[in-house]
Design a protein around this motif. Structure first.
Motif, PDB file in Angstrom:
ATOM      1  N   VAL A 132      19.065  -0.886  13.581  1.00  0.00           N
ATOM      2  CA  VAL A 132      18.255  -0.651  12.384  1.00  0.00           C
ATOM      3  C   VAL A 132      17.767  -1.978  11.808  1.00  0.00           C
ATOM      4  CG1 VAL A 132      18.285   0.220  10.021  1.00  0.00           C
ATOM      5  CG2 VAL A 132      19.412   1.522  11.829  1.00  0.00           C
ATOM      6  N   SER A 175      13.056   2.095  11.993  1.00  0.00           N
ATOM      7  CA  SER A 175      14.314   1.744  11.315  1.00  0.00           C
ATOM      8  C   SER A 175      14.789   2.879  10.425  1.00  0.00           C
ATOM      9  CB  SER A 175      14.132   0.461  10.493  1.00  0.00           C
ATOM     10  OG  SER A 175      13.330   0.686   9.350  1.00  0.00           O
ATOM     11  N   ILE A 176      13.853   3.539   9.760  1.00  0.00           N
ATOM     12  CA  ILE A 176      14.222   4.666   8.882  1.00  0.00           C
ATOM     13  C   ILE A 176      14.750   5.840   9.698  1.00  0.00           C
ATOM     14  CG2 ILE A 176      13.293   6.385   7.277  1.00  0.00           C
ATOM     15  CD1 ILE A 176      11.281   4.199   6.381  1.00  0.00           C
ATOM     16  N   LYS A 177      14.051   6.166  10.793  1.00  0.00           N
ATOM     17  CA  LYS A 177      14.497   7.267  11.644  1.00  0.00           C
ATOM     18  C   LYS A 177      15.873   6.979  12.235  1.00  0.00           C
ATOM     19  CE  LYS A 177      10.159   9.418  13.074  1.00  0.00           C
ATOM     20  NZ  LYS A 177      10.616  10.799  12.813  1.00  0.00           N
ATOM     21  N   ALA A 206      18.200   4.971  11.056  1.00  0.00           N
ATOM     22  CA  ALA A 206      19.226   4.957  10.007  1.00  0.00           C
ATOM     23  C   ALA A 206      19.646   6.362   9.603  1.00  0.00           C
ATOM     24  CB  ALA A 206      18.705   4.198   8.795  1.00  0.00           C
ATOM     25  N   ASN A 207      18.743   7.323   9.747  1.00  0.00           N
ATOM     26  CA  ASN A 207      19.016   8.700   9.317  1.00  0.00           C
ATOM     27  C   ASN A 207      19.266   9.647  10.476  1.00  0.00           C
ATOM     28  OD1 ASN A 207      18.537   7.920   6.632  1.00  0.00           O
ATOM     29  ND2 ASN A 207      16.338   8.287   6.847  1.00  0.00           N
ATOM     30  N   LYS A 208      19.629   9.110  11.626  1.00  0.00           N
ATOM     31  CA  LYS A 208      19.692   9.973  12.807  1.00  0.00           C
ATOM     32  C   LYS A 208      20.874  10.945  12.791  1.00  0.00           C
ATOM     33  CE  LYS A 208      22.219   7.076  16.110  1.00  0.00           C
ATOM     34  NZ  LYS A 208      22.189   6.544  17.485  1.00  0.00           N
ATOM     35  N   ASN A 209      21.917  10.645  12.012  1.00  0.00           N
ATOM     36  CA  ASN A 209      23.051  11.586  11.870  1.00  0.00           C
ATOM     37  C   ASN A 209      23.591  12.041  13.220  1.00  0.00           C
ATOM     38  OD1 ASN A 209      22.845  11.536   9.045  1.00  0.00           O
ATOM     39  ND2 ASN A 209      21.225  13.104   9.097  1.00  0.00           N
ATOM     40  N   GLN A 219      22.272  12.126  16.024  1.00  0.00           N
ATOM     41  CA  GLN A 219      21.319  12.658  16.998  1.00  0.00           C
ATOM     42  C   GLN A 219      21.067  11.617  18.088  1.00  0.00           C
ATOM     43  OE1 GLN A 219      17.717  14.560  15.283  1.00  0.00           O
ATOM     44  NE2 GLN A 219      18.590  13.969  13.322  1.00  0.00           N
ATOM     45  N   LEU A 261      14.358  11.597  18.283  1.00  0.00           N
ATOM     46  CA  LEU A 261      13.846  11.049  17.025  1.00  0.00           C
ATOM     47  C   LEU A 261      12.324  11.028  16.949  1.00  0.00           C
ATOM     48  CD1 LEU A 261      16.378   8.145  16.366  1.00  0.00           C
ATOM     49  CD2 LEU A 261      16.408  10.497  15.514  1.00  0.00           C
TER      50      LEU A 261
END
Length: 532
Positions: free
Chosen positions: A259, A307-309, A311-314, A316, A321
């Motif tokens: 990230v 970077s946003i995707k 960081a929020n991948k949880n 996945q 993504l």
């Protein structure tokens, strides 16, 4: 041993006997060899695509000048073509990698692209103003790219590795044949069918308009033939066929970007782009440089999205993504050989773009002595450029047959070097040949370079990229075709104005120098699959 088999072995085919035996023990399916007519049918659509592409290359500068464009404005008007390819090809590659329906994987995109390109070819020669012509070029090039990009991946999908060079050479053959006829059409219509090649100021000549109509019909029929006559393997079949090929390649994302790396990269690219833009504004530099500065800036937000995707991948998988993330992430994880081939492509396509956008202006002014678009001399020169473009494509069709045998004798990389030097010498010789009727001679070298550009880098590339990402990586590879074209569109006009008193013949000479640099660069490509 055939020339194609020799080339495939040189590209790294089947280097690990132990893995091959293991695959056999696991009952891995072997991808069938295709016969000549099957390869013919799957590549035939490229004849139509190149028909449209060649009409565009040989006539759009002429259309722009007819509608009032100045020489200095031509590069910026051409910007639609490479910019569209930069955006469209990786998107279409990614989508086609993940498509499977009743038409197949790649064929739906062939058909959609063919329909819209045909409509564009019918409409463009009726453009009443310069800005409408520029807009139609944008639409036409987007449509051509939708059809063209999956054809490269189509060869990688449908042919086993030892037949891919044959497949790309067949594509080059059809590219040559299609472009010969398309480039020569205005000349043929004028000299053999008495169709006018001049028109009142601000109107496009009938010879150009009729050529575009004919080209649209040929494009649609040729692509349609490939759609109905070729089959595609399902994703499951492809995975089975290519398992051994995949096993021989190291994972491309061993060192995955974090990230923070994406975020820092975004800030750096946006800062550089903003500073460059500010310099252009404050120093009142050439407006065409905005293409570079804004392009540099735009790569920043793309990395910020990544970077946003990420960081929020949880938890996945990265592959889930989305399109933007995966295209940018794959760009950062290209195999080493692909990065080296990018340099080869950069210099080659800068040279080609210089040739395409400046040959008409160079020949009409330097060899025919006219820059006035309504004069007979200018239009005779422009028609002759169409014939020159036809001739280099004809020589390319012959070269496509010769290249595999040349590669057997001297090796695939040195073959490309020889061809690029032939092309470079050909373009430089435009300055020294004063008689325009002799300009077909240097087109022999240009034809060999063109055939090599269209086949050798793709044959080398197909052996080092993951089969399941064939489409997206072929699309990303297009970046290194598009970026030099954007650079050429940004700076060629400025370079001519500053150093060469605006004389377009020097753009052609510069293209020759860049071709030879490309020929040197290919010698440094590492073809070892295991080197990332």
């Amino acid at each position: 041993m055939s020339a194609n088999n020799h080339i495939s072995q040189e590209l790294g085919q089947q280097s690990h006997t132990q893995k091959s035996n293991s695959s056999k023990n696991n009952n891995q399916q072997v991808q069938p060899q295709l016969n000549f007519w099957q390869i013919f049918n799957m590549c035939f659509g490229f004849l139509g695509i190149q028909f449209g592409f060649a009409l565009q290359n040989a006539n759009v500068s002429r259309i722009f000048q007819t509608l009032g464009a100045e020489i200095d404005d031509i590069p910026i008007l051409w910007i639609a073509a490479p910019l569209t390819g930069l955006i469209v090809q990786p998107i279409i590659g990614y989508l086609s990698d993940n498509t499977w329906n009743f038409l197949g994987r790649r064929r739906p995109y062939f058909l959609i692209g063919a329909i819209f390109t045909t409509l564009s070819l019918f409409i463009m020669p009726h453009s009443p103003t310069l800005w409408i012509a520029a807009g139609m070029l944008w639409i036409m090039d987007a449509s051509i790219n939708i059809a063209m990009e999956p054809f490269r991946a189509f060869v990688g999908d449908n042919l086993p590795q030892n037949q891919r060079t044959q497949g790309y050479a067949m594509q080059s053959f059809f590219i040559g044949v299609g472009a010969v006829i398309a480039s020569a059409l205005p000349y043929i219509l004028t000299n053999y069918f008495d169709v006018a090649n001049t028109a009142p100021a601000g109107e496009i000549a009938d010879s150009v308009r009729y050529a575009f109509y004919f080209g649209g019909a040929v494009l649609f029929l040729a692509v349609g033939w490939t759609v109905v006559s070729s089959k595609e393997y399902s994703p499951e079949e492809l995975a089975d066929f290519h398992q051994q090929e995949t096993d021989q390649q190291q994972p491309l994302v061993e060192n995955q970007r974090s990230v923070s790396q994406y975020r820092n990269g975004a800030m750096i690219w946006m800062a550089i782009g903003a500073i460059f833009t500010a310099i252009i504004v404050t120093q009142d530099l050439d407006k065409q440089l905005y293409i570079l500065s804004l392009g540099i800036f735009a790569f920043g937000p793309l990395q910020l999205i990544c970077s946003i995707k990420l960081a929020n991948k949880n938890q996945q998988a990265r592959s889930s993504l989305g399109l933007v993330f995966n295209v940018v992430d794959d760009l950062f994880h290209m195999p080493k050989a692909m990065r080296q081939l990018a340099v080869v492509q950069f210099f080659a396509w800068f040279a080609l773009f210089a040739m395409w956008i400046y040959t008409t202006a160079a020949v009409t002014s330097y060899h025919y002595g006219s820059t006035d678009v309504v004069t007979q001399a200018y239009n005779d020169g422009a028609d002759w450029v169409g014939m020159l473009f036809a001739s280099y494509n004809g020589f390319a069709a012959i070269a496509a047959i010769i290249i595999p045998f040349l590669a057997k004798a001297v090796g695939i990389k040195f073959t490309h070097t020889i061809n690029m030097f032939l092309g470079g010498i050909g373009l430089i010789s435009f300055y020294f040949i004063k008689d325009p009727t002799q300009l077909w001679i240097p087109m022999i070298g240009v034809g060999f370079a063109w055939a090599s550009i269209l086949s050798v880098p793709y044959a080398m590339l197909s052996g080092v990229i993951p089969p399941k990402k064939m489409g997206v990586y072929m699309g990303i590879f297009n970046f290194f075709i598009v970026i030099p074209q954007l650079l050429a569109a940004s700076i060629l006009g400025l370079l001519l104005k500053i150093f060469f008193d605006g004389q377009p013949i020097y753009a052609v000479v510069l293209g020759g120098v860049f071709m030879m640099i490309s020929g040197i660069a290919v010698l440094f490509v590492d073809q070892n699959k295991h080197t990332q």
